[in-house]
Design a protein around this motif. Structure first.
Motif, PDB file in Angstrom:
ATOM      1  N   SER A   1       1.679  -0.518  12.128  1.00 35.93           N
ATOM      2  CA  SER A   1       1.482  -0.218  10.709  1.00 35.93           C
ATOM      3  C   SER A   1       2.625   0.595  10.107  1.00 35.93           C
ATOM      4  O   SER A   1       2.626   0.893   8.933  1.00 35.93           O
TER       5      SER A   1
ATOM      6  N   GLU B   1      -9.376  -3.660   5.487  1.00 37.60           N
ATOM      7  CA  GLU B   1      -8.276  -3.605   6.445  1.00 37.60           C
ATOM      8  C   GLU B   1      -8.803  -3.921   7.846  1.00 37.60           C
ATOM      9  O   GLU B   1      -9.673  -3.222   8.373  1.00 37.60           O
TER      10      GLU B   1
ATOM     11  N   ARG C   1      -3.652  -5.644   9.996  1.00 38.22           N
ATOM     12  CA  ARG C   1      -2.717  -4.603  10.393  1.00 38.22           C
ATOM     13  C   ARG C   1      -1.757  -5.064  11.485  1.00 38.22           C
ATOM     14  O   ARG C   1      -0.646  -4.537  11.602  1.00 38.22           O
TER      15      ARG C   1
ATOM     16  N   ASP D   1      -7.924  -3.935  11.569  1.00 41.31           N
ATOM     17  CA  ASP D   1      -6.946  -3.349  12.489  1.00 41.31           C
ATOM     18  C   ASP D   1      -6.866  -4.207  13.754  1.00 41.31           C
ATOM     19  O   ASP D   1      -7.269  -3.795  14.845  1.00 41.31           O
TER      20      ASP D   1
END
Length: 299
Positions: A12, A166, A8, A168
């Motif tokens: 984003s 994902e 990310r 982050d």
């Protein structure tokens, strides 16, 4: 099973990414230029063929690859909507990032020991820190750094990643990867934590002991000019030590639990981007002998 991850990164929603890309690209370019310049000057000028500058050249070489292990992927991620990275690519980045960061910690500890010998043992310095010993210590830092990283990277790579892909964060690192595993393994997490924290605490303690003796010796110098001169040889190294160890110890030696991601990203940015960027500035501008060689080359 997950075959690729999405980093990310900083944002984003795409806001401000062109500006951020330009800024990071300029920082990366200057980082490479500054550290390559230091290496070239150290190895091409006889006046800089001293242990202190040889360790500095090693540190610059580490910084080049340390920032290169993460920065190109960060830059490419700012140009696309989803910054994909393969499973193998993620763990290769994790391994080199971890190994080079560990090597830097060992080098900073050895550089502190070198300053201890120069200030506290000046008459025996050339014997205790000969060119051969200097090169052996530098090589030991590289070997220890890459060996130390094998255990945590291999353990985490064996964990199951099956749904969430994902990450982050701005890079593949221990904490972000553990957040998305399917099943948390307490034994592996403790082993990785012990491996990382023991390395950081040992190198930080070794550096602190060296500077405790250095400060004790500087205080005993009768003249104020002598004290300033002695401390000026350590100020640059001490600045880098505070930046590196301060950020990494907060990131890797702290209680488990939820931590604000924006602060984690900020601290990761400091020790992965800002510190390699500042190292050439800190070490060159505060070193008269180094600046003398720079002026000679420029003239």
């Amino acid at each position: 099973m997950v075959k690729e991850f999405i980093l990310r990164g900083f944002s984003s929603n795409g806001v401000g990414q062109p500006v951020l890309f330009t800024l990071l690209f300029l920082i990366y370019t200057f980082t490479l230029t500054g550290n390559i310049t230091i290496i070239k000057l150290v190895w091409s000028h006889p006046t800089l063929q001293k242990p202190m500058y040889i360790f500095l050249a090693n540190l610059s070489f580490v910084e080049i690859w340390f920032t290169t292990s993460t920065m190109p992927k960060m830059l490419s991620g700012l140009l696309v909507q989803d910054n994909y990275i393969s499973f193998t690519g993620c763990f290769l980045q994790y391994f080199f990032f971890f190994s080079l960061g560990t090597t830097e910690c060992f080098l900073l500890a050895i550089m502190g020991y070198d300053r201890y010998l120069a200030i506290c043992q000046p008459l025996r310095y050339n014997v205790l820190m000969s060119r051969r010993k200097c090169l052996c210590l530098g090589a030991s830092c590289w070997i220890a750094g890459f060996t130390w990283s094998v255990l945590p990277v291999s353990l985490i790579s064996q964990l199951p990643f099956c749904r969430e892909n994902e990450i982050d964060h701005i890079l593949c690192d221990t904490g972000p990867l553990l957040e998305i595993v399917c099943e948390r393994d307490f034994t592996i997490e403790v082993a990785c934590s012990i491996c990382t924290s023991s390395m950081l605490l040992a190198t930080c303690l070794f550096t602190s002991i060296s500077y405790a003796f250095i400060i004790q010796t500087i205080i005993r110098i009768p003249s104020a000019a002598g004290r300033r001169k002695a401390f000026s040889t350590c100020a640059s190294h001490l600045t880098v030590v505070f930046l590196m160890f301060g950020c990494t110890m907060y990131m890797y030696i702290r209680p488990s639990g939820k931590h604000p991601l924006k602060y984690d990203k900020l601290l990761a940015t400091i020790y992965t981007i800002v510190t390699p960027f500042l190292n050439p500035i800190i070490y060159s501008l505060r070193n008269k002998e180094f600046m003398k060689v720079v002026r000679k080359v420029m003239s």
